[in-house]
Design an enzyme around this catalytic site. Structure first.
Site, mmCIF file in Angstrom:
data_model
loop_
_atom_site.group_PDB
_atom_site.id
_atom_site.type_symbol
_atom_site.label_atom_id
_atom_site.label_comp_id
_atom_site.label_asym_id
_atom_site.label_seq_id
_atom_site.Cartn_x
_atom_site.Cartn_y
_atom_site.Cartn_z
ATOM 1 N N ASN A 136 0.753 12.846 21.159
ATOM 2 C CA ASN A 136 2.033 12.972 20.446
ATOM 3 C C ASN A 136 3.083 13.676 21.308
ATOM 4 O OD1 ASN A 136 0.904 11.711 18.258
ATOM 5 N ND2 ASN A 136 0.314 13.619 17.239
ATOM 6 N N THR A 178 -6.282 -0.756 8.420
ATOM 7 C CA THR A 178 -5.930 0.205 9.473
ATOM 8 C C THR A 178 -7.160 0.615 10.287
ATOM 9 O OG1 THR A 178 -5.228 2.494 9.793
ATOM 10 C CG2 THR A 178 -6.148 1.979 7.669
ATOM 11 N N ASP A 179 -6.922 1.053 11.521
ATOM 12 C CA ASP A 179 -8.025 1.583 12.342
ATOM 13 C C ASP A 179 -8.488 2.957 11.831
ATOM 14 O OD1 ASP A 179 -5.809 3.088 13.120
ATOM 15 O OD2 ASP A 179 -6.135 2.853 15.276
ATOM 16 N N GLU A 180 -7.687 3.574 10.934
ATOM 17 C CA GLU A 180 -8.028 4.937 10.482
ATOM 18 C C GLU A 180 -9.311 4.959 9.655
ATOM 19 O OE1 GLU A 180 -4.622 7.287 9.282
ATOM 20 O OE2 GLU A 180 -3.291 6.065 10.495
ATOM 21 N N ASN A 187 1.648 1.276 14.340
ATOM 22 C CA ASN A 187 2.766 0.386 14.668
ATOM 23 C C ASN A 187 4.047 1.183 14.881
ATOM 24 O OD1 ASN A 187 2.351 -2.764 12.965
ATOM 25 N ND2 ASN A 187 0.756 -1.402 13.680
ATOM 26 N N ILE A 201 6.191 18.970 15.578
ATOM 27 C CA ILE A 201 4.956 18.480 16.208
ATOM 28 C C ILE A 201 3.783 19.244 15.591
ATOM 29 C CG2 ILE A 201 3.659 18.274 18.380
ATOM 30 C CD1 ILE A 201 6.067 16.510 18.372
ATOM 31 N N ASP A 260 -0.617 22.474 11.662
ATOM 32 C CA ASP A 260 -1.279 21.181 11.831
ATOM 33 C C ASP A 260 -1.518 20.507 10.480
ATOM 34 O OD1 ASP A 260 -2.355 19.132 13.243
ATOM 35 O OD2 ASP A 260 -4.039 20.258 14.080
ATOM 36 N N ARG A 261 -1.683 19.194 10.534
ATOM 37 C CA ARG A 261 -2.056 18.410 9.342
ATOM 38 C C ARG A 261 -3.521 18.722 9.001
ATOM 39 N NH1 ARG A 261 -1.455 12.082 10.189
ATOM 40 N NH2 ARG A 261 0.650 12.371 9.387
ATOM 41 N N LYS A 283 7.496 8.746 9.306
ATOM 42 C CA LYS A 283 6.460 8.588 10.325
ATOM 43 C C LYS A 283 6.989 9.118 11.658
ATOM 44 C CE LYS A 283 3.892 6.201 7.350
ATOM 45 N NZ LYS A 283 4.065 4.824 6.994
ATOM 46 N N LYS A 316 -8.127 3.077 2.100
ATOM 47 C CA LYS A 316 -8.121 1.798 2.822
ATOM 48 C C LYS A 316 -9.559 1.348 3.115
ATOM 49 C CE LYS A 316 -4.994 -0.283 4.130
ATOM 50 N NZ LYS A 316 -4.075 -1.292 3.516
ATOM 51 N N ALA A 350 0.842 -1.196 0.000
ATOM 52 C CA ALA A 350 0.000 0.000 0.000
ATOM 53 C C ALA A 350 0.872 1.238 0.000
ATOM 54 C CB ALA A 350 -0.886 0.016 1.251
ATOM 55 N N TYR A 380 -5.727 8.755 2.498
ATOM 56 C CA TYR A 380 -5.185 7.432 2.862
ATOM 57 C C TYR A 380 -6.284 6.564 3.471
ATOM 58 C CZ TYR A 380 -3.004 3.871 5.838
ATOM 59 O OH TYR A 380 -2.692 2.684 6.464
HETATM 60 P P1 NAD Z 1 5.164 0.731 4.095
HETATM 61 O O1 NAD Z 1 4.865 1.993 3.363
HETATM 62 O O2 NAD Z 1 6.333 0.667 5.016
HETATM 63 O O3 NAD Z 1 5.363 -0.467 3.047
HETATM 64 C C1 NAD Z 1 4.528 -0.638 1.934
HETATM 65 C C2 NAD Z 1 5.199 -1.633 0.983
HETATM 66 O O4 NAD Z 1 4.320 -1.811 -0.143
HETATM 67 C C3 NAD Z 1 6.538 -1.142 0.425
HETATM 68 O O5 NAD Z 1 7.485 -2.173 0.471
HETATM 69 C C4 NAD Z 1 6.211 -0.760 -1.008
HETATM 70 O O6 NAD Z 1 7.305 -0.920 -1.901
HETATM 71 C C5 NAD Z 1 5.079 -1.723 -1.343
HETATM 72 N N1 NAD Z 1 4.207 -1.232 -2.413
HETATM 73 C C6 NAD Z 1 3.648 0.023 -2.497
HETATM 74 N N2 NAD Z 1 2.949 0.121 -3.637
HETATM 75 C C7 NAD Z 1 3.038 -1.081 -4.266
HETATM 76 C C8 NAD Z 1 2.523 -1.595 -5.482
HETATM 77 N N3 NAD Z 1 1.767 -0.837 -6.295
HETATM 78 N N4 NAD Z 1 2.803 -2.876 -5.837
HETATM 79 C C9 NAD Z 1 3.595 -3.651 -5.024
HETATM 80 N N5 NAD Z 1 4.116 -3.195 -3.879
HETATM 81 C C10 NAD Z 1 3.847 -1.935 -3.493
HETATM 82 O O7 NAD Z 1 3.810 0.354 4.831
HETATM 83 P P2 NAD Z 1 3.577 -0.358 6.244
HETATM 84 O O8 NAD Z 1 3.583 0.680 7.300
HETATM 85 O O9 NAD Z 1 4.446 -1.534 6.352
HETATM 86 O O10 NAD Z 1 2.066 -0.837 6.075
HETATM 87 C C11 NAD Z 1 1.763 -2.096 5.494
HETATM 88 C C12 NAD Z 1 0.253 -2.294 5.482
HETATM 89 O O11 NAD Z 1 -0.250 -2.228 6.804
HETATM 90 C C13 NAD Z 1 -0.475 -1.203 4.682
HETATM 91 O O12 NAD Z 1 -1.528 -1.841 3.982
HETATM 92 C C14 NAD Z 1 -1.017 -0.273 5.750
HETATM 93 O O13 NAD Z 1 -2.197 0.345 5.313
HETATM 94 C C15 NAD Z 1 -1.279 -1.232 6.887
HETATM 95 N N6 NAD Z 1 -1.201 -0.654 8.244
HETATM 96 C C16 NAD Z 1 -0.106 0.085 8.618
HETATM 97 C C17 NAD Z 1 -0.041 0.587 9.917
HETATM 98 C C18 NAD Z 1 1.172 1.358 10.406
HETATM 99 O O14 NAD Z 1 1.175 1.844 11.545
HETATM 100 N N7 NAD Z 1 2.238 1.484 9.628
HETATM 101 C C19 NAD Z 1 -1.081 0.333 10.824
HETATM 102 C C20 NAD Z 1 -2.174 -0.422 10.402
HETATM 103 C C21 NAD Z 1 -2.218 -0.917 9.110
HETATM 104 P P1 TYD Z 2 2.133 9.239 11.579
HETATM 105 O O1 TYD Z 2 3.348 8.568 12.111
HETATM 106 O O2 TYD Z 2 2.225 9.931 10.256
HETATM 107 O O3 TYD Z 2 0.960 8.162 11.576
HETATM 108 P P2 TYD Z 2 -0.648 8.369 11.340
HETATM 109 O O4 TYD Z 2 -0.876 9.687 10.712
HETATM 110 O O5 TYD Z 2 -0.957 7.244 10.424
HETATM 111 O O6 TYD Z 2 -1.272 8.234 12.697
HETATM 112 O O7 TYD Z 2 1.656 10.318 12.647
HETATM 113 C C1 TYD Z 2 1.391 9.958 13.985
HETATM 114 C C2 TYD Z 2 0.914 11.201 14.706
HETATM 115 O O8 TYD Z 2 2.012 12.135 14.786
HETATM 116 C C3 TYD Z 2 -0.188 11.949 13.980
HETATM 117 O O9 TYD Z 2 -1.079 12.506 14.955
HETATM 118 C C4 TYD Z 2 0.531 13.059 13.231
HETATM 119 C C5 TYD Z 2 1.695 13.377 14.143
HETATM 120 N N1 TYD Z 2 2.944 13.830 13.500
HETATM 121 C C6 TYD Z 2 3.605 14.963 13.984
HETATM 122 O O10 TYD Z 2 3.154 15.636 14.931
HETATM 123 N N2 TYD Z 2 4.777 15.341 13.386
HETATM 124 C C7 TYD Z 2 5.308 14.643 12.337
HETATM 125 O O11 TYD Z 2 6.383 15.050 11.802
HETATM 126 C C8 TYD Z 2 4.622 13.478 11.848
HETATM 127 C C9 TYD Z 2 5.153 12.699 10.685
HETATM 128 C C10 TYD Z 2 3.451 13.102 12.477
#
Ligand code: NAD
Ligand code: TYD
Length: 353
Positions: free
Chosen positions: A257, A132-134, A188, A214, A288-289, A197, A162, A85, A158
């Site tokens: 955060n 994701t929970d989002e 995660n 922040i 802010d975002r 992130k 999802k 993704a 995003y």
């Molecule tokens: P990441 O961005 O670290 O990794 C995504 C991987 O997917 C990369 O290796 C990328 O090369 C590959 N990819 C992207 N587009 C592609 C395509 N078109 N074809 C083939 N491969 C492709 O993401 P992550 O944080 O490891 O998340 C993995 C999954 O878990 C995602 O589906 C995300 O929505 C979900 N998720 C993530 C979190 C989190 O906190 N990171 C939490 C809940 C769910």
């Molecule tokens: P992030 O790691 O991007 O995950 P998600 O948006 O999927 O929850 O962000 C985690 C939280 O941190 C979110 O509330 C946005 C905030 N954030 C900052 O305050 N500063 C930053 O530079 C980033 C990347 C995120």
């Protein structure tokens, strides 16, 4: 009998932990890692299993309408664990279409290929969508939690992408009888997390004495889960989850955060031999975002009660381990933060001033 399991996106953060767990734990499976290696995919994450006899890397794009059906025809997969993704909310705000392409269209391409490949006999097959929970939107500061029956209410491109892919997964179950399972997990953290992130970005910036951005007042709350505990949950759900069901996964571990960054600064001061309070001076409040979700919190009691999973690690311990990993893997961090990353980060930071 040897089973062929396709794991998509396994060169990324979470996928790399999942594929390692499966390759090491299940020698009776052959694990195929399908990844197109975007900026977030890195084969360095998997160097310890590259030569394992039950592991094959395939470079390919899940949106490819010719290659993906051919792959399913060739390997006759028994199961799919789909993680590939576009995963970063800020990037989805500047470039929503790549999220629609990969997360929605790419997921549909996989679903359709699985449906066609399995249509004669779906017995024993499984399509697992990692989500994701989002998708549930945002909670207030009222002690409530997301459960599996919380109404979908995504806010960012995003989370909308999802949510859409989750709906398609359920539609393929309802319409074509495709055996599916979905999990929705909270934020995660851990090794191999790309430093765009919050946690890895802050570790990297603290190390280099750069500002820690922040968003807003830092009051937004996330429920943090150690990535290895997510990988264990995926293993359990893949093997024991019920067909057509959804499972929430979370750490029961809410941090605003700003609290989280103060905790991280304390750890970094200690590890880097800095005076207490030195790293916290880098905290910089920025714009802010857009559409920033206030609070996420997961009720994972279904997974805990029905399938016996629970998180293994306290947050402080997990954060220490994570910091240690980043400090010990400077080369990894240097590699992923060179070149394109610098341009992305500097541009993001400038726009938030
Ligand atoms: P990441 O961005 O670290 O990794 C995504 C991987 O997917 C990369 O290796 C990328 O090369 C590959 N990819 C992207 N587009 C592609 C395509 N078109 N074809 C083939 N491969 C492709 O993401 P992550 O944080 O490891 O998340 C993995 C999954 O878990 C995602 O589906 C995300 O929505 C979900 N998720 C993530 C979190 C989190 O906190 N990171 C939490 C809940 C769910
Ligand atoms: P992030 O790691 O991007 O995950 P998600 O948006 O999927 O929850 O962000 C985690 C939280 O941190 C979110 O509330 C946005 C905030 N954030 C900052 O305050 N500063 C930053 O530079 C980033 C990347 C995120």
């Amino acid at each position: 009998m040897k089973k062929n399991i396709l794991i998509t996106g396994a060169a990324g953060f979470i996928g790399s932990h999942v594929v390692r767990l499966f390759v090491n734990k299940y020698p009776e499976y052959h694990i195929f890692n399908l990844d197109t290696l975007t900026y977030a995919g890195n084969l360095e994450n998997l160097k310890d299993i590259t030569d394992a006899p039950n592991y094959t890397f395939i470079k390919g794009d899940i949106t490819d309408e010719v290659f993906i059906p051919e792959l399913f025809a060739k390997y006759n997969f028994d199961g799919v664990i789909h993680l590939a993704a576009e995963s970063h909310v800020d990037r989805s705000i500047t470039d929503p279409f790549s999220f629609i392409r990969t997360n929605v269209f790419g997921t549909c391409n996989l679903l359709n290929s699985a449906k066609n490949a399995w249509k004669e006999n779906m017995e024993g097959k499984r399509f697992y969508h990692v989500s994701t929970d989002e998708v549930y939107g945002a909670l207030e500061f009222d002690g409530s939690f997301f459960t599996e029956s919380t109404k979908y209410d995504p806010h960012s491109p995003y989370s909308a992408s999802k949510a859409s892919s989750d709906h398609f997964v359920r539609a393929y179950n309802d319409t074509y009888g495709l055996p599916v399972v979905i999990s929705n997990c909270s934020n995660n953290y851990g090794a191999n997390h790309f430093p765009e992130k919050l946690i890895p970005l802050s570790i990297n910036n603290i190390k280099h004495n750069k500002p820690i951005p922040i968003y807003g007042k830092g009051e937004n709350v996330r429920d943090w889960l150690w990535v290895n505990d997510h990988a264990r949950a995926i293993d359990i759900i893949f093997h024991n989850g019920k067909n057509g069901q959804t499972y929430n996964i979370g750490g029961n571990n809410e941090w605003s955060n700003i609290e989280l960054i103060h905790k991280l600064c304390e750890i970094m001061d200690r590890k880097l031999g800095r005076e207490h309070g030195e790293s916290a001076k880098l905290i910089t409040f920025v714009k802010d975002r857009a559409g920033h979700d206030l609070r996420y919190a997961i009720d994972s009691s279904k997974l805990q009660n029905e399938l016996g999973w629970k998180p293994s690690l306290q947050f402080e311990e997990g954060l220490e381990k994570t910091v240690d990993w980043y400090l010990e893997n400077q080369e990894w961090l240097d590699n992923v933060t060179s070149g394109q990353y610098q341009n992305y980060y500097e541009k993001q930071y400038k726009e938030r001033q």
